[in-house]
Design a protein around this motif. Structure first.
Motif, PDB file in Angstrom:
ATOM      1  N   SER A 395      40.011  34.325  44.477  1.00  0.00           N
ATOM      2  CA  SER A 395      41.347  34.190  45.049  1.00  0.00           C
ATOM      3  C   SER A 395      42.265  35.249  44.475  1.00  0.00           C
ATOM      4  CB  SER A 395      41.919  32.799  44.761  1.00  0.00           C
ATOM      5  OG  SER A 395      41.990  32.588  43.358  1.00  0.00           O
ATOM      6  N   ALA A 396      43.389  35.443  45.133  1.00  0.00           N
ATOM      7  CA  ALA A 396      44.394  36.385  44.659  1.00  0.00           C
ATOM      8  C   ALA A 396      45.762  35.882  45.056  1.00  0.00           C
ATOM      9  CB  ALA A 396      44.149  37.784  45.232  1.00  0.00           C
ATOM     10  N   GLY A 397      46.753  36.300  44.319  1.00  0.00           N
ATOM     11  CA  GLY A 397      48.128  35.972  44.658  1.00  0.00           C
ATOM     12  C   GLY A 397      48.966  37.224  44.567  1.00  0.00           C
ATOM     13  N   LEU A 398      49.643  37.595  45.641  1.00  0.00           N
ATOM     14  CA  LEU A 398      50.497  38.775  45.696  1.00  0.00           C
ATOM     15  C   LEU A 398      51.919  38.340  45.993  1.00  0.00           C
ATOM     16  CD1 LEU A 398      50.991  41.864  45.842  1.00  0.00           C
ATOM     17  CD2 LEU A 398      50.390  41.725  48.276  1.00  0.00           C
ATOM     18  N   SER A 399      52.852  38.787  45.173  1.00  0.00           N
ATOM     19  CA  SER A 399      54.269  38.499  45.388  1.00  0.00           C
ATOM     20  C   SER A 399      55.038  39.813  45.301  1.00  0.00           C
ATOM     21  CB  SER A 399      54.777  37.511  44.332  1.00  0.00           C
ATOM     22  OG  SER A 399      56.173  37.318  44.461  1.00  0.00           O
ATOM     23  N   CYS A 436      60.110  44.695  42.692  1.00  0.00           N
ATOM     24  CA  CYS A 436      58.953  44.340  41.871  1.00  0.00           C
ATOM     25  C   CYS A 436      57.761  43.978  42.746  1.00  0.00           C
ATOM     26  CB  CYS A 436      59.278  43.156  40.962  1.00  0.00           C
ATOM     27  SG  CYS A 436      60.607  43.463  39.765  1.00  0.00           S
ATOM     28  N   VAL A 437      56.579  44.208  42.187  1.00  0.00           N
ATOM     29  CA  VAL A 437      55.323  43.778  42.789  1.00  0.00           C
ATOM     30  C   VAL A 437      54.500  43.101  41.697  1.00  0.00           C
ATOM     31  CG1 VAL A 437      53.168  44.467  43.898  1.00  0.00           C
ATOM     32  CG2 VAL A 437      55.290  45.634  44.494  1.00  0.00           C
ATOM     33  N   ALA A 438      53.969  41.918  41.982  1.00  0.00           N
ATOM     34  CA  ALA A 438      53.119  41.198  41.028  1.00  0.00           C
ATOM     35  C   ALA A 438      51.879  40.701  41.759  1.00  0.00           C
ATOM     36  CB  ALA A 438      53.871  40.025  40.409  1.00  0.00           C
ATOM     37  N   ALA A 439      50.735  40.823  41.115  1.00  0.00           N
ATOM     38  CA  ALA A 439      49.493  40.359  41.733  1.00  0.00           C
ATOM     39  C   ALA A 439      48.557  39.834  40.659  1.00  0.00           C
ATOM     40  CB  ALA A 439      48.819  41.482  42.515  1.00  0.00           C
ATOM     41  N   ASP A 440      47.939  38.701  40.934  1.00  0.00           N
ATOM     42  CA  ASP A 440      46.927  38.097  40.074  1.00  0.00           C
ATOM     43  C   ASP A 440      45.662  37.861  40.893  1.00  0.00           C
ATOM     44  OD1 ASP A 440      49.661  36.839  38.834  1.00  0.00           O
ATOM     45  OD2 ASP A 440      48.156  37.188  37.284  1.00  0.00           O
ATOM     46  N   ALA A 441      44.518  37.841  40.213  1.00  0.00           N
ATOM     47  CA  ALA A 441      43.259  37.500  40.856  1.00  0.00           C
ATOM     48  C   ALA A 441      42.565  36.440  40.017  1.00  0.00           C
ATOM     49  CB  ALA A 441      42.370  38.729  41.009  1.00  0.00           C
ATOM     50  N   GLY A 442      41.692  35.691  40.639  1.00  0.00           N
ATOM     51  CA  GLY A 442      41.002  34.634  39.915  1.00  0.00           C
ATOM     52  C   GLY A 442      39.661  34.304  40.537  1.00  0.00           C
ATOM     53  N   ASP A 469      41.328  33.742  35.425  1.00  0.00           N
ATOM     54  CA  ASP A 469      42.221  34.575  36.219  1.00  0.00           C
ATOM     55  C   ASP A 469      42.689  35.760  35.403  1.00  0.00           C
ATOM     56  OD1 ASP A 469      44.012  33.253  34.545  1.00  0.00           O
ATOM     57  OD2 ASP A 469      45.599  33.274  36.046  1.00  0.00           O
ATOM     58  N   TRP A 470      43.110  36.802  36.067  1.00  0.00           N
ATOM     59  CA  TRP A 470      43.533  38.007  35.387  1.00  0.00           C
ATOM     60  C   TRP A 470      44.612  38.696  36.221  1.00  0.00           C
ATOM     61  CZ3 TRP A 470      38.821  36.849  37.329  1.00  0.00           C
ATOM     62  CH2 TRP A 470      38.371  37.559  38.436  1.00  0.00           C
ATOM     63  N   SER A 471      45.392  39.521  35.561  1.00  0.00           N
ATOM     64  CA  SER A 471      46.510  40.197  36.213  1.00  0.00           C
ATOM     65  C   SER A 471      46.065  41.537  36.778  1.00  0.00           C
ATOM     66  CB  SER A 471      47.651  40.414  35.214  1.00  0.00           C
ATOM     67  OG  SER A 471      48.679  41.180  35.802  1.00  0.00           O
ATOM     68  N   LEU A 472      46.403  41.798  38.037  1.00  0.00           N
ATOM     69  CA  LEU A 472      46.172  43.102  38.637  1.00  0.00           C
ATOM     70  C   LEU A 472      47.363  44.029  38.406  1.00  0.00           C
ATOM     71  CD1 LEU A 472      44.571  42.233  42.092  1.00  0.00           C
ATOM     72  CD2 LEU A 472      43.472  43.411  40.203  1.00  0.00           C
ATOM     73  N   LEU A 473      48.559  43.495  38.587  1.00  0.00           N
ATOM     74  CA  LEU A 473      49.740  44.337  38.539  1.00  0.00           C
ATOM     75  C   LEU A 473      50.972  43.475  38.383  1.00  0.00           C
ATOM     76  CD1 LEU A 473      51.063  47.188  39.017  1.00  0.00           C
ATOM     77  CD2 LEU A 473      51.135  46.590  41.445  1.00  0.00           C
ATOM     78  N   ARG A 489      52.014  40.359  30.926  1.00  0.00           N
ATOM     79  CA  ARG A 489      51.220  39.415  31.712  1.00  0.00           C
ATOM     80  C   ARG A 489      50.016  38.986  30.884  1.00  0.00           C
ATOM     81  NH1 ARG A 489      53.190  37.496  36.432  1.00  0.00           N
ATOM     82  NH2 ARG A 489      51.193  37.682  37.471  1.00  0.00           N
ATOM     83  N   ARG A 490      49.516  37.809  31.151  1.00  0.00           N
ATOM     84  CA  ARG A 490      48.314  37.375  30.448  1.00  0.00           C
ATOM     85  C   ARG A 490      47.111  38.167  30.954  1.00  0.00           C
ATOM     86  NH1 ARG A 490      49.323  32.735  33.769  1.00  0.00           N
ATOM     87  NH2 ARG A 490      47.898  32.643  35.551  1.00  0.00           N
ATOM     88  N   THR A 491      46.187  38.444  30.086  1.00  0.00           N
ATOM     89  CA  THR A 491      44.956  39.134  30.472  1.00  0.00           C
ATOM     90  C   THR A 491      43.718  38.323  30.147  1.00  0.00           C
ATOM     91  OG1 THR A 491      44.934  40.303  28.361  1.00  0.00           O
ATOM     92  CG2 THR A 491      45.977  41.422  30.218  1.00  0.00           C
ATOM     93  N   ASP A 492      43.830  37.358  29.232  1.00  0.00           N
ATOM     94  CA  ASP A 492      42.673  36.487  28.984  1.00  0.00           C
ATOM     95  C   ASP A 492      42.426  35.597  30.179  1.00  0.00           C
ATOM     96  OD1 ASP A 492      42.343  37.534  26.512  1.00  0.00           O
ATOM     97  OD2 ASP A 492      43.502  35.969  25.492  1.00  0.00           O
ATOM     98  N   TRP A 493      41.177  35.330  30.440  1.00  0.00           N
ATOM     99  CA  TRP A 493      40.837  34.487  31.573  1.00  0.00           C
ATOM    100  C   TRP A 493      41.244  33.059  31.269  1.00  0.00           C
ATOM    101  CZ3 TRP A 493      35.384  36.086  33.656  1.00  0.00           C
ATOM    102  CH2 TRP A 493      35.439  37.430  34.022  1.00  0.00           C
ATOM    103  N   GLU A 494      41.957  32.454  32.177  1.00  0.00           N
ATOM    104  CA  GLU A 494      42.426  31.087  32.015  1.00  0.00           C
ATOM    105  C   GLU A 494      42.224  30.342  33.322  1.00  0.00           C
ATOM    106  OE1 GLU A 494      46.500  31.382  30.966  1.00  0.00           O
ATOM    107  OE2 GLU A 494      46.142  32.517  29.123  1.00  0.00           O
ATOM    108  N   PRO A 495      42.098  28.996  33.260  1.00  0.00           N
ATOM    109  CA  PRO A 495      41.996  28.233  34.505  1.00  0.00           C
ATOM    110  C   PRO A 495      43.231  28.446  35.375  1.00  0.00           C
ATOM    111  CG  PRO A 495      41.367  26.901  32.631  1.00  0.00           C
ATOM    112  CD  PRO A 495      41.951  28.162  32.087  1.00  0.00           C
ATOM    113  N   VAL A 496      43.030  28.524  36.673  1.00  0.00           N
ATOM    114  CA  VAL A 496      44.149  28.772  37.586  1.00  0.00           C
ATOM    115  C   VAL A 496      43.887  28.047  38.897  1.00  0.00           C
ATOM    116  CG1 VAL A 496      43.125  30.874  38.535  1.00  0.00           C
ATOM    117  CG2 VAL A 496      45.596  30.567  38.649  1.00  0.00           C
TER     118      VAL A 496
END
Length: 541
Positions: A395-399, A436-442, A469-473, A489-496
């Motif tokens: 999955s991914a989340g883009l805002s 701003c642009v923010a994106a996460d993937a998991g 999950d991890w941060s793309l941008l 942003r967090r970079t360690d993998w965490e439940p999401v």
């Protein structure tokens, strides 16, 4: 977490456990034929007269039978005194017998009835093979009615008949079958190279439309178009081990193992020129059947591999974006019922690109899911049906909230290590950009069950075995100062968990103030409007 099963099943899958030259007396083994695309062994054991033999080794000569039917009348000749074993003890009825490979698709069957055939004629060449004088039955032709409906047997007469089975979905396996003990050591697929190389990888390299729609506006059209570019190369090894009783039919121990090796690369391409809110929920992009394990009349495992895509978006912009949902699996072992000992998943190098038209503000959110799914249909004793699944949910989340005075593009690349993901992001613009642009993937690995298998697998047996999950941008641009800042942003993998909204769609035209010369008319109209699919509707606000 589901309770672990402890399987006390002896290691099998060694060829020649089934000796066609030795009669089954009280116990018996059967191996899937060497020509099969899978390997498997089943053993049954009961009282000395509860398990018998309807083959040449048991003193029988087959005169007529069907090669496929599991319920049929078999015409047999008692050719030696060994055939008497079938009638001893409690008698022939409800005795479990081994069948020859030329009779029935099932290796074992229950004797439903026996009668002396009214036609005692036999071929002349067989008459000389009869060993006469040693038995009252030799030379007699019988009709033996058999089936695999073991639930009809009188267990109080036969006593319990136990079984154990093991199997893998590749041929010529010569090592021990998987058990919970070996699973913990990650060595259950330590078969010889010939065996493992027999597995063909699942390969997908194509583009699949996910959603497309347009509406007419003053002096222009407004549209949404999105698709997934897939690049999949995955090997799926399956193993099963189980134990229980044939009479009465029951599984008392069961475990299913899957080992995944390969990559899943998926890129979502989105092109939006309208104000739009839309949801496409769980559309199968591609699917295929893969090799399973089948011991007819006892147990069958039929797998299907599918790639499912979904998308939840709420966009106000003329926007083009490309978002990667990619990862790899290296000897990733998954068990059903589930175990905490799951690993081998990591994000592949991932990218993000966003571009917007000058003088417009790109505002919105985007949540795609790309879910390779292994669907497993399970049946036992021809009347118990259940299914299980393993989802690899990327999955991914883009805002974004970004305004540009000229063409602007934001890009990001994520490179993974064993337990962390780091992002390197950049932006380029011919004029100032603000926002701003923010994106996460998991990725999450989920298992579940539908139906039941003798209370060993239940509807409630579902788990998330692994997630990260991890941060793309996460960057902001200051149009006045020209500076670019990155927020922590967090970079360690965490439940999401990235939630989804209701399954609805609403497109609207840009306002008159947005109809600038920069906004080009849309060339293509609707390609696939998904009318009536997943409740999708198109309306103008």
């Amino acid at each position: 977490m589901l309770p672990l099963l402890t399987l006390a099943v002896a290691p099998l899958l060694v060829r020649a456990a089934n000796d066609w030259n030795v009669a089954c007396v009280g116990n018996c083994s059967y191996d899937l034929p060497a020509k099969s695309k899978s390997s498997g062994t089943v053993r049954i054991s009961g009282g000395s007269h509860a398990v018998s033999d309807l083959t040449h080794a048991g003193g029988w000569t087959i005169l007529g039978c069907d090669t496929v039917s599991q319920a049929q009348d078999i015409r047999v000749l008692c050719s030696t005194s060994r055939c008497e074993h079938l009638f001893e003890g409690h008698g022939a009825v409800d005795t479990v017998v081994r069948l020859s490979e030329s009779c029935s698709s099932a290796p074992f069957a229950r004797v439903a009835s026996v009668s002396v055939d009214s036609n005692q004629t036999i071929p002349s060449n067989l008459a000389a093979t009869i060993v006469s004088g040693s038995s009252n039955y030799t030379g007699t032709v019988f009709l033996v009615s058999v089936d695999t409906d073991f639930s009809k047997a009188n267990a109080s007469v036969t006593g319990p008949i136990t079984f154990s089975l093991q199997g893998v979905n590749f041929p010529n396996a010569t090592a021990a079958a998987p058990t919970r003990r070996s699973f913990g050591k990650r060595n259950w697929t330590s078969f010889n190279d010939t065996s493992t190389q027999a597995l063909s990888p699942i390969v997908v390299d194509d583009t699949f439309p996910l959603y497309s729609a347009s509406i007419s506006c003053d002096d222009m059209s407004a549209s949404i178009s999105t698709e997934f570019d897939l690049d999949v190369n995955m090997t799926v090894a399956l193993g099963v081990t189980a134990a229980g009783t044939v009479i009465p039919p029951e599984f008392t121990e069961f475990a299913l193992f899957t080992e995944l090796d390969g990559k899943v690369k998926g890129s979502l391409d989105l092109d939006v020129s309208a104000h739009g809110k839309f949801t496409v929920d769980s559309k199968t992009l591609w699917s295929t059947s893969i090799g399973g394990i089948d011991i007819p009349g006892i147990f069958s495992l039929g797998p299907e591999f599918a790639v499912v895509g979904s998308l939840d978006a709420d966009i106000t912009s003329k926007l083009k974006t490309k978002l990667d949902l990619s990862y790899k699996a290296e000897n990733a072992v998954i068990a059903i019922p589930s175990s905490a000992d799951v690993g081998g998943f990591s994000p592949a190098e991932q990218g993000l690109s966003v571009s917007i038209v000058p003088h417009l503000t790109a505002v919105g959110t985007l949540t795609p899911h790309l879910v390779p799914t292994l669907k497993l249909s399970l049946s036992a004793f021809s009347f118990v049906d259940a299914s299980a699944y393993i989802d690899l949910d990327a999955s991914a989340g883009l805002s974004l909230n970004l305004t540009a005075d000229a063409d602007v593009a934001a890009t990001a690349t994520t490179k993974s290590t064993t337990k962390t993901a780091t992002a390197a992001a950049g932006a380029s613009a011919t004029a100032a950009a603000t926002g701003c642009v923010a994106a996460d993937a998991g990725l999450s690995v989920n298992v579940g069950v539908k139906g039941s298998l003798f209370d060993l697998l239940k509807e409630s047996d579902s788990d998330t075995l692994w997630s990260g999950d991890w941060s793309l941008l996460d960057q902001c641009w200051d149009g006045e100062t020209g500076t670019i800042t990155s927020r922590s942003r967090r970079t360690d993998w965490e439940p999401v968990w990235i939630g989804r909204r209701d399954n609805s769609t609403a497109l609207s035209c840009p306002t008159s103030t947005e109809l600038l010369a920069d906004v080009e008319p849309i060339i293509e109209e609707i390609v696939d409007a998904f009318e009536g699919v997943n409740g999708t509707t198109i309306s103008v606000r």
